[in-house]
Design a protein around this motif. Structure first.
Motif, mmCIF file in Angstrom:
data_model
loop_
_atom_site.group_PDB
_atom_site.id
_atom_site.type_symbol
_atom_site.label_atom_id
_atom_site.label_comp_id
_atom_site.label_asym_id
_atom_site.label_seq_id
_atom_site.Cartn_x
_atom_site.Cartn_y
_atom_site.Cartn_z
ATOM 1 N N UNK A 310 0.855 -1.180 0.000
ATOM 2 C CA UNK A 310 0.000 0.000 0.000
ATOM 3 C C UNK A 310 0.893 1.233 0.000
ATOM 4 N N UNK A 311 0.767 2.071 -1.014
ATOM 5 C CA UNK A 311 1.646 3.237 -1.108
ATOM 6 C C UNK A 311 1.281 4.268 -0.038
ATOM 7 N N UNK A 312 2.264 4.732 0.735
ATOM 8 C CA UNK A 312 1.975 5.676 1.819
ATOM 9 C C UNK A 312 1.682 7.080 1.305
ATOM 10 N N UNK A 313 0.835 7.800 2.041
ATOM 11 C CA UNK A 313 0.553 9.203 1.758
ATOM 12 C C UNK A 313 1.439 10.125 2.580
ATOM 13 N N UNK A 314 1.980 9.595 3.677
ATOM 14 C CA UNK A 314 2.843 10.370 4.549
ATOM 15 C C UNK A 314 3.693 9.428 5.392
ATOM 16 N N UNK A 315 4.522 10.002 6.278
ATOM 17 C CA UNK A 315 5.487 9.251 7.084
ATOM 18 C C UNK A 315 6.473 8.531 6.162
ATOM 19 N N UNK A 316 7.220 7.552 6.666
ATOM 20 C CA UNK A 316 8.204 6.886 5.790
ATOM 21 C C UNK A 316 8.185 5.369 5.951
ATOM 22 N N UNK A 317 6.973 4.827 5.977
ATOM 23 C CA UNK A 317 6.785 3.387 6.108
ATOM 24 C C UNK A 317 5.911 2.872 4.973
ATOM 25 N N UNK A 318 6.101 1.593 4.664
ATOM 26 C CA UNK A 318 5.257 0.942 3.671
ATOM 27 C C UNK A 318 4.905 -0.449 4.181
ATOM 28 N N UNK A 319 3.621 -0.794 4.101
ATOM 29 C CA UNK A 319 3.151 -2.124 4.479
ATOM 30 C C UNK A 319 3.165 -3.012 3.246
ATOM 31 N N UNK A 320 3.922 -4.102 3.331
ATOM 32 C CA UNK A 320 4.075 -5.030 2.218
ATOM 33 C C UNK A 320 3.294 -6.303 2.533
ATOM 34 N N UNK A 321 2.526 -6.787 1.561
ATOM 35 C CA UNK A 321 1.721 -7.995 1.707
ATOM 36 C C UNK A 321 2.582 -9.211 1.345
ATOM 37 N N UNK A 322 2.784 -10.111 2.311
ATOM 38 C CA UNK A 322 3.618 -11.298 2.079
ATOM 39 C C UNK A 322 2.778 -12.574 2.068
ATOM 40 N N UNK A 323 1.474 -12.428 1.861
ATOM 41 C CA UNK A 323 0.600 -13.608 1.887
ATOM 42 C C UNK A 323 0.941 -14.598 0.779
ATOM 43 N N UNK A 324 1.538 -14.120 -0.338
ATOM 44 C CA UNK A 324 1.893 -15.024 -1.435
ATOM 45 C C UNK A 324 2.927 -16.066 -1.015
ATOM 46 N N UNK A 325 3.609 -15.823 0.109
ATOM 47 C CA UNK A 325 4.628 -16.767 0.576
ATOM 48 C C UNK A 325 4.077 -17.752 1.607
ATOM 49 N N UNK A 326 2.752 -17.744 1.778
ATOM 50 C CA UNK A 326 2.134 -18.679 2.704
ATOM 51 C C UNK A 326 2.432 -18.380 4.164
#
Length: 390
Positions: A310-326
């Motif tokens: 999910x691309x952030x609108x502010x701050x300097x963090x990004x949440x990455x989805x790792x569900x594809x790796x089980x």
């Protein structure tokens, strides 16, 4: 022997700081704990070197050195448009962590209820419990991380005394719109609640988003308690210079709590930081440009690697989805990733009240060469993850 405190029995160590230790153990690029690997502004460090020789070296006034509070009040007024009295409305603390804890202890009684948006920075729940209050969680729904108005009003109806608002948000990078803030403000007024804001990322916002200070909205200056720090804006996370800005009767109570928590912030660091608080607007334009560059570099690299986020609108963090790796155990996955891939991340479950185990948080407040190295290592993630098993 007698039992220890029951209110802290369920505490773990900070997952964020734990991941830094794990990153260090394996020599991983540490994109877990949110601190930059570049220097603070030279004018600030030059002033610190001068202060080291000249002082002050003894206690400052408990709620903050006079010149620091005056400079902070002027900066806050400039950006928020809300007048701030440096004598009656500011308390300088040892980082925003203490600011939040002092605010919670000053506002809530044991048994009071406090609304916390989920996902949330890990300290908020702990602060609520330490104050003896009860958290009520309201979900921010991905991918926009918006809240449901009915759910939020239902939380207020339960008798919430305060709401904690992190804007821009850690960990999801959401910047609350003016419309969303008006809803929060109207509900706070309707149900006579305080709003404790965490605004440490106020100057790290990406176009076209804009940061709106909740205290500037109608009826909110007297019930908003701003908790923030200089850590992110001036790249001095280790200086631990935080502050609270609130109406005089609230700030007066927070001063007393702060006095018994830490006595006061470091006098020489406040003296040096005054230089930064007086920077012209150009500094903040350049700050946004710098962080936009880092975001675009890192986010572009994640796209090229085919990772979902999910691309952030502010701050300097990004949440990455790792569900594809089980992934079923995100804590174990982050430990594995630090060891086998060489990149440190924070498991998303440490930020959510909901059962979330498919997200990890990475941060990009790093030099270009650090980000390129992290992306080079992440290039092997999908291949190495073929052998990963929970």
């Amino acid at each position: 022997m007698k039992e220890l405190s029951s209110r802290t029995a369920g505490f773990t160590d900070s997952v964020i700081r734990r991941m830094t230790r794990i990153s260090n153990r394996y020599g991983a690029v540490n994109l877990s704990q949110g601190f930059p690997d570049f220097d603070p502004p030279e004018a600030v460090t030059d002033r610190l070197a001068q202060t080291a020789k000249e002082g002050p070296h003894q206690y400052a006034l408990t709620w903050g050195a006079q010149n620091f509070r005056e400079a902070l009040a002027a900066k806050q007024e400039h950006f928020s448009g809300v007048r701030v009295d440096p004598e009656e409305e500011i308390v300088v603390t040892c980082g925003s962590t203490e600011a939040m804890m002092a605010a919670m202890l000053a506002v809530t009684n044991p048994g009071d209820k406090v609304i916390i948006f989920s996902p949330f920075y890990e300290n908020y729940g702990a602060d609520t419990i330490l104050a003896g209050a009860e958290p009520i969680y309201v979900a921010l729904k991905p991918p926009s991380f918006s809240f449901h108005v009915g759910e939020l009003e239902q939380a207020f109806r339960q008798g919430a005394k305060a709401l904690i608002l992190c804007n821009p948000s850690n960990p999801c990078g959401k910047v609350f719109s003016y419309g969303e803030l008006r809803i929060i403000a109207d509900l706070a007024v309707k149900y006579d609640a305080y709003v404790i804001t965490d605004e440490v990322y106020e100057h790290i916002v990406y176009e076209p988003c804009k940061h709106t200070y909740l205290s500037s909205l109608p009826g909110m200056s007297e019930r908003t308690i701003i908790c923030s720090s200089l850590s992110k804006t001036y790249s001095i996370t280790g200086w631990r210079l935080g502050y609270v800005i609130a109406a005089p009767h609230i700030a007066g109570r927070i001063k007393k709590v702060h006095d018994f928590l830490t006595v006061g912030a470091a006098a020489p660091l406040m003296e040096a930081a005054v230089v930064g608080l007086a920077f012209p607007d150009e500094y903040y334009y350049e700050l946004r440009r710098h962080y936009t560059h880092m975001k675009d570099l890192f986010i572009g690299g994640l796209k090229d690697l085919g990772l979902t986020f999910t691309e952030p609108q502010g701050a300097y963090y990004v949440l990455v989805d790792v569900s594809e790796f089980g992934v079923r155990d995100d804590v174990r996955f982050c430990e594995w990733m630090a060891e086998k891939v060489g990149v440190g991340a924070v498991p998303g479950s440490s930020f959510f009240r909901e059962e979330v185990h498919h997200l990890i948080r990475l941060h990009f407040a790093k030099r270009d060469d650090t980000l390129y190295e992290a992306l080079n290592r992440l290039e092997g993630l999908k291949k190495k993850a073929e052998s990963y098993r929970d």
